[in-house]
Design an enzyme around this catalytic site. Structure first.
Site, short mmCIF file in Angstrom:
data_model
loop_
_atom_site.label_atom_id
_atom_site.label_comp_id
_atom_site.label_asym_id
_atom_site.label_seq_id
_atom_site.Cartn_x
_atom_site.Cartn_y
_atom_site.Cartn_z
N LYS A 20 3.46 10.90 21.25
CA LYS A 20 2.05 10.51 21.49
C LYS A 20 1.74 10.46 22.99
CE LYS A 20 2.46 6.61 19.24
NZ LYS A 20 3.85 6.71 18.77
N ARG A 94 -2.47 0.52 14.15
CA ARG A 94 -1.15 0.68 13.57
C ARG A 94 -1.02 0.00 12.23
NH1 ARG A 94 1.76 1.48 18.27
NH2 ARG A 94 4.01 1.67 18.15
N ARG A 128 15.12 8.65 26.83
CA ARG A 128 13.80 8.51 27.47
C ARG A 128 13.88 7.58 28.69
NH1 ARG A 128 8.63 6.56 24.23
NH2 ARG A 128 9.98 4.85 23.59
N ARG A 161 13.26 1.60 28.26
CA ARG A 161 12.55 0.52 27.56
C ARG A 161 13.53 -0.34 26.76
NH1 ARG A 161 7.34 3.27 24.84
NH2 ARG A 161 7.97 1.88 23.15
N ARG A 172 11.81 -0.08 14.42
CA ARG A 172 10.46 0.42 14.70
C ARG A 172 10.07 1.50 13.70
NH1 ARG A 172 11.46 2.17 20.59
NH2 ARG A 172 9.38 3.11 20.51
P1 G5P Z 1 4.24 1.95 21.77
O1 G5P Z 1 4.40 1.91 23.23
O2 G5P Z 1 2.99 2.43 21.18
P2 G5P Z 1 5.70 3.71 20.01
O3 G5P Z 1 6.98 3.17 19.47
O4 G5P Z 1 4.62 3.91 19.05
O5 G5P Z 1 5.49 2.76 21.25
P3 G5P Z 1 6.54 5.54 21.84
O6 G5P Z 1 7.96 5.03 21.74
O7 G5P Z 1 5.78 5.20 23.08
O8 G5P Z 1 5.77 5.10 20.61
P4 G5P Z 1 5.56 8.25 21.86
O9 G5P Z 1 4.55 7.85 22.86
O10 G5P Z 1 5.09 8.71 20.54
O11 G5P Z 1 6.64 7.10 21.63
O12 G5P Z 1 6.50 9.37 22.41
P5 G5P Z 1 6.75 9.90 23.94
O13 G5P Z 1 7.07 8.77 24.83
O14 G5P Z 1 5.68 10.84 24.32
O15 G5P Z 1 8.07 10.78 23.67
C1 G5P Z 1 9.29 10.14 23.36
C2 G5P Z 1 10.43 10.77 24.18
O16 G5P Z 1 10.63 12.10 23.72
C3 G5P Z 1 10.12 10.91 25.70
O17 G5P Z 1 11.34 10.74 26.41
C4 G5P Z 1 9.62 12.37 25.83
O18 G5P Z 1 9.85 12.91 27.13
C5 G5P Z 1 10.51 13.04 24.79
N1 G5P Z 1 9.96 14.27 24.18
C6 G5P Z 1 8.67 14.57 23.88
N2 G5P Z 1 8.58 15.78 23.32
C7 G5P Z 1 9.86 16.27 23.25
C8 G5P Z 1 10.46 17.49 22.77
O19 G5P Z 1 9.78 18.41 22.29
N3 G5P Z 1 11.81 17.61 22.87
C9 G5P Z 1 12.60 16.62 23.41
N4 G5P Z 1 13.91 16.80 23.48
N5 G5P Z 1 12.08 15.46 23.88
C10 G5P Z 1 10.73 15.29 23.81
O20 G5P Z 1 4.53 0.50 21.15
C11 G5P Z 1 5.62 -0.26 21.58
C12 G5P Z 1 5.59 -1.60 20.90
O21 G5P Z 1 4.41 -2.30 21.28
C13 G5P Z 1 3.87 -3.05 20.19
C14 G5P Z 1 4.90 -2.92 19.07
O22 G5P Z 1 5.83 -3.95 19.19
C15 G5P Z 1 5.54 -1.56 19.37
O23 G5P Z 1 6.83 -1.42 18.80
N6 G5P Z 1 2.56 -2.48 19.81
C16 G5P Z 1 1.81 -2.89 18.79
N7 G5P Z 1 1.97 -3.88 17.86
C17 G5P Z 1 1.01 -4.04 16.94
N8 G5P Z 1 -0.08 -3.26 16.86
C18 G5P Z 1 -0.30 -2.26 17.77
N9 G5P Z 1 -1.41 -1.49 17.68
C19 G5P Z 1 0.66 -2.05 18.78
N10 G5P Z 1 0.76 -1.18 19.80
C20 G5P Z 1 1.92 -1.45 20.41
MG MG Z 2 4.09 6.02 23.94
#
Ligand code: G5P
Ligand code: MG
Length: 223
Positions: A20, A94, A128, A161, A172
């Site tokens: 995302k 979410r 990451r 993180r 998660r």
């Molecule tokens: P967040 O911060 O919203 P998540 O868990 O939903 O966290 P996250 O972990 O931030 O989502 P993302 O944004 O979907 O993941 O993914 P990203 O960071 O872009 O990519 C992940 C990794 O993969 C990176 O290192 C990237 O470089 C790599 N990557 C991307 N594409 C590729 C690829 O093609 N190949 C490879 N090899 N790598 C790749 O929420 C965190 C916490 O906050 C709270 C909760 O506790 C949650 O757990 N929270 C909420 N709680 C309740 N309600 C809500 N609405 C909440 N929002 C947040």
């Molecule tokens: Mg994110």
């Protein structure tokens, strides 16, 4: 970047680590709209030890969702200050409860859903690295920073993180399945959900870009 003639309200969804943040960065480079990530806002609050940060840190570190009322109030407060801007919400809503709270305040034009297998995700998150102040993300193999351990733009240190530990990632993903997947159904039934499946962001991105181009062109022609 494509200028939008009408305010557009978009949401990006997907499991933790589905990309995302990565795809949002590409969207905001291509289209003029503002990225708002609930996780980035929460982590900024934890870092500066605000009351909200202190209240939510334990939840987040354990891979659990923070309470619906806390996050809904926070995000809606931010969105109300962005009334004249097009925006892209990342990480919110979410739960169905959050989606309903958002619906009460705004009409959502489109919801992008990144559908990436859980096995792919587990590998990604352990490699990451994040620049906390900006939310910029790197990956030791996929998109490494120019200098290992430091942010490309600011030169500031990158961190891992606290919730990217393997056992927390599993928690998660569980909470995503039980609490967030129903939100996909919610938006599907409203006819605004668009799903993109794959294991590589570089392959998914051209499809997202083409879809948004078409979608925004249509929306620009309507009031
Ligand atoms: P967040 O911060 O919203 P998540 O868990 O939903 O966290 P996250 O972990 O931030 O989502 P993302 O944004 O979907 O993941 O993914 P990203 O960071 O872009 O990519 C992940 C990794 O993969 C990176 O290192 C990237 O470089 C790599 N990557 C991307 N594409 C590729 C690829 O093609 N190949 C490879 N090899 N790598 C790749 O929420 C965190 C916490 O906050 C709270 C909760 O506790 C949650 O757990 N929270 C909420 N709680 C309740 N309600 C809500 N609405 C909440 N929002 C947040
Ligand atoms: Mg994110």
């Amino acid at each position: 970047a494509m200028v939008l003639q009408r305010v557009i309200r978009a949401v990006i969804m997907g499991a933790p680590g589905s990309g995302k943040g990565t795809v949002s960065a590409r969207i905001t480079k291509t289209f003029v709209l503002q990225h708002l990530s609930s996780g980035d806002i929460l982590r900024a609050n934890i870092k500066s030890q605000t009351e909200l940060g202190l209240l939510t840190k334990a939840c987040i570190d354990q891979g659990q969702l923070v309470p619906d009322d806390v996050i809904s109030r926070l995000i809606l407060k931010h969105l109300r200050t962005m009334d004249q801007n097009s925006w892209l919400l990342d990480g919110f809503p979410r739960t169905v409860c959050q989606a309903e709270a958002l619906d009460d305040a705004f009409i959502i034009d489109t919801v992008i859903n990144l559908d990436v297998p859980f096995r792919t995700i587990q590998e990604r998150l352990t490699s990451r690295w994040t620049h906390l102040p900006s939310g910029r993300v790197y990956n030791t193999d996929f998109n490494p920073p120019k200098v290992q351990g430091f942010d490309d733009n600011t030169g500031e240190p990158l961190v891992q993180r606290d919730d990217d530990k393997p056992e927390t990632v599993i928690r998660r993903l569980k909470s995503y399945e039980t609490q967030t997947e129903p939100v996909l159904e919610y938006y599907r039934s409203k006819g605004v959900l668009e799903t993109f499946s794959g294991t590589e962001t570089n392959k998914i991105w051209p499809h997202v870009e083409a879809f948004l181009h078409a979608k925004f062109s249509t929306l620009n022609q309507t009031k």
